[in-house]
Enzyme design. Structure first.
Site: not given
Ligand code: KIV
Length: 248
Positions: A43-44, A82, A110, A174
């Protein structure tokens, strides 16, 4: 394509697991061509692709578009989808949303933290779950390292053992001290994937935009920039502009 069981088995074989984020068809294709073990549609992407300030600003409808594109670009790679903020707010909602990702071709989902009853419910429906502990960007008040105090470290360690007992095949750790990442890696049966979790986790994940230098901002202290694509891109576009304007 690596299955969750094969990823977990890497823990005993000792072969490290490589994971990188990708959000679209082109970069998923690039990651697969490079031989990455797992792609995380994180979700980044709220920050890297859409320019939002917080990952809290992205929802399921947007995530579905990106997960589908990555699955098309990397059909032979384990894709982790995610769960965006509140998409796992209760067990049934989490399952309905996770199923939408799996139906698009994701291999696992995730989720951050230990939302009540959610991991148990997803596992009872055979959804492979990657947990995410330590710094949790969806709910964090700041982006400082977590687990520095004895109390905080103990809570993260307990959460790791808890999600392990619920059957997560993997967990992202993290921005925690290396010592804690190493201890958790020794104590759980799930594969541990660090992003600022030290050198001794079972694998590592990086945000692609940091690893490939796709933006001009400072990268987190635990990330490494392997190439400066932002500068290469600006240079390429400048050369193109010059070629257009060159008198014929
Ligand atoms: O959303 C993302 O990119 C993440 C990573 C920082 C593990 O959760």
């Amino acid at each position: 394509m690596l299955t969750p069981e094969e990823i977990k088995a890497r823990k005993s074989s000792g072969e490290k697991i490589s994971m990188i984020t990708a959000y679209d068809f082109a970069f998923a294709q690039m990651a697969e061509a490079a031989g990455i073990d797992q792609i995380l549609v994180g979700d980044s992407l709220a920050n890297t692709m859409l320019g939002y300030k917080s990952t809290r600003e992205i929802g399921m409808e947007e995530m579905l578009i990106f997960v589908a594109a990555v699955c098309r670009g990397a059909p032979n790679t384990h894709v982790v989808a995610d769960m965006p903020y509140r998409s796992d707010k209760d067990p049934q909602t989490a399952y309905d949303n996770a199923k939408r990702f799996m139906d698009l071709g994701a291999s696992s989902v995730k989720l951050e933290g230990t939302p009540e009853g959610v991991i148990e419910f997803l596992r009872s429906k055979d959804i492979p779950v990657c947990a995410h502990l330590g710094l949790l960007p969806q709910t964090a008040e700041n982006f400082k390292q977590k687990g520095k105090t004895e109390e905080e470290a103990a809570a993260i360690e307990a959460a790791a053992k808890f999600v392990d007992s619920l059957g997560c095949f993997e967990m992202v750790l993290e921005h925690i001290p290396e010592e804690l990442g190493t201890k958790i890696t020794r104590e759980v049966s799930a594969a541990t994937i660090g992003i600022g979790g030290g050198k001794f986790t079972n694998g590592q994940v990086l945000v692609m935009h940091d690893a490939l230098g796709m933006h001009p901002r400072k990268i987190p202290p635990f990330a490494t920039k392997f190439v400066d694509m932002y500068s290469l891109g600006v240079k390429g576009i400048s050369d193109y502009i010059a070629s257009v304007k060159r008198p014929v």
